[in-house]
Scaffold this motif. Sequence first.
Motif, PDB file in Angstrom:
ATOM      1  N   ASP A 187       0.940  -0.965   0.012  1.00 46.19           N
ATOM      2  CA  ASP A 187      -0.042  -0.094  -0.123  1.00 46.19           C
ATOM      3  C   ASP A 187       0.926   1.320  -0.151  1.00 46.19           C
ATOM      4  OD1 ASP A 187      -2.199  -1.631   0.157  1.00 46.19           O
ATOM      5  OD2 ASP A 187      -2.218  -1.630   2.348  1.00 46.19           O
ATOM      6  N   VAL A 188       1.935   1.111   0.577  1.00 44.02           N
ATOM      7  CA  VAL A 188       2.910   2.412   0.846  1.00 44.02           C
ATOM      8  C   VAL A 188       3.738   2.694  -0.694  1.00 44.02           C
ATOM      9  CG1 VAL A 188       4.774   3.224   1.755  1.00 44.02           C
ATOM     10  CG2 VAL A 188       3.371   2.199   3.037  1.00 44.02           C
ATOM     11  N   PHE A 189       4.283   1.694  -1.456  1.00 47.70           N
ATOM     12  CA  PHE A 189       5.241   1.730  -2.265  1.00 47.70           C
ATOM     13  C   PHE A 189       4.734   2.415  -3.581  1.00 47.70           C
ATOM     14  CE2 PHE A 189       8.574   0.683   0.403  1.00 47.70           C
ATOM     15  CZ  PHE A 189       9.814   1.093  -0.311  1.00 47.70           C
ATOM     16  N   PRO A 190       3.485   1.595  -4.149  1.00 45.64           N
ATOM     17  CA  PRO A 190       3.229   2.555  -5.447  1.00 45.64           C
ATOM     18  C   PRO A 190       3.064   4.379  -5.356  1.00 45.64           C
ATOM     19  CG  PRO A 190       1.635   0.657  -4.864  1.00 45.64           C
ATOM     20  CD  PRO A 190       2.611   0.883  -3.755  1.00 45.64           C
ATOM     21  N   ALA A 235       9.920  -7.492  10.153  1.00 46.02           N
ATOM     22  CA  ALA A 235       8.684  -7.702   9.387  1.00 46.02           C
ATOM     23  C   ALA A 235       8.477  -6.791   8.585  1.00 46.02           C
ATOM     24  CB  ALA A 235       7.409  -7.591  10.482  1.00 46.02           C
ATOM     25  N   PHE A 236       8.891  -5.680   8.506  1.00 47.59           N
ATOM     26  CA  PHE A 236       9.147  -4.478   7.495  1.00 47.59           C
ATOM     27  C   PHE A 236      10.149  -4.771   6.683  1.00 47.59           C
ATOM     28  CE2 PHE A 236       6.051  -1.999  10.361  1.00 47.59           C
ATOM     29  CZ  PHE A 236       5.586  -1.544   9.312  1.00 47.59           C
ATOM     30  N   ASP A 237      11.372  -5.289   7.062  1.00 43.49           N
ATOM     31  CA  ASP A 237      12.067  -5.549   5.883  1.00 43.49           C
ATOM     32  C   ASP A 237      11.937  -6.858   5.040  1.00 43.49           C
ATOM     33  OD1 ASP A 237      13.996  -3.880   7.287  1.00 43.49           O
ATOM     34  OD2 ASP A 237      14.958  -5.649   8.335  1.00 43.49           O
ATOM     35  N   ARG A 238      11.018  -7.599   5.657  1.00 39.45           N
ATOM     36  CA  ARG A 238      10.336  -8.675   4.768  1.00 39.45           C
ATOM     37  C   ARG A 238       9.401  -8.114   3.798  1.00 39.45           C
ATOM     38  NH1 ARG A 238      10.023 -12.113   8.441  1.00 39.45           N
ATOM     39  NH2 ARG A 238       8.255 -11.487   9.385  1.00 39.45           N
ATOM     40  N   LEU A 239       8.685  -7.212   4.317  1.00 40.37           N
ATOM     41  CA  LEU A 239       7.645  -6.587   3.477  1.00 40.37           C
ATOM     42  C   LEU A 239       8.363  -5.859   2.481  1.00 40.37           C
ATOM     43  CD1 LEU A 239       5.143  -5.143   5.980  1.00 40.37           C
ATOM     44  CD2 LEU A 239       4.479  -6.832   4.203  1.00 40.37           C
TER      45      LEU A 239
END
Length: 127
Positions: A65-68, A95-99
């Motif tokens: 949801d963040v990256f686009p 968890a955020f690294d994995r995302l």
Amino acid sequence: MFSGVLDRYQDTKIILAHAGGFVPYAVMRFCELQPALDPEGPSTEELLAKFRLFYWDTALSSGPDVFPSFLAFADHERILFGSDFPYAPAPVATAFDRLLDTHSGLTDEQKTAFNRGNAKKLFTCLV
């Protein structure tokens, strides 16, 4: 941004944490509003160009949801890995690294650039 600091100190590099937080998503608001408030100041286009001079880190800001939106605005050569260490607990940072690696829609080239390559260009002492 609006007071001319970036113009006076052009060699200064500013890294905005957490993918710039609110900035990439509200930048058009700022860039359209400011010329209306100060017609003698920079134009919308000039302000957008200045905002794109920032560097950005990925700390706690990964996911589909963040990256686009973030990638649509930020210069890909100015995005750097960030972990929020030591403030984020290890399980959260992990968890955020994995995302970032699996659910942000990044190419292998982008992952390499964001995780190390862009920092090596910015911080020449890493070379």
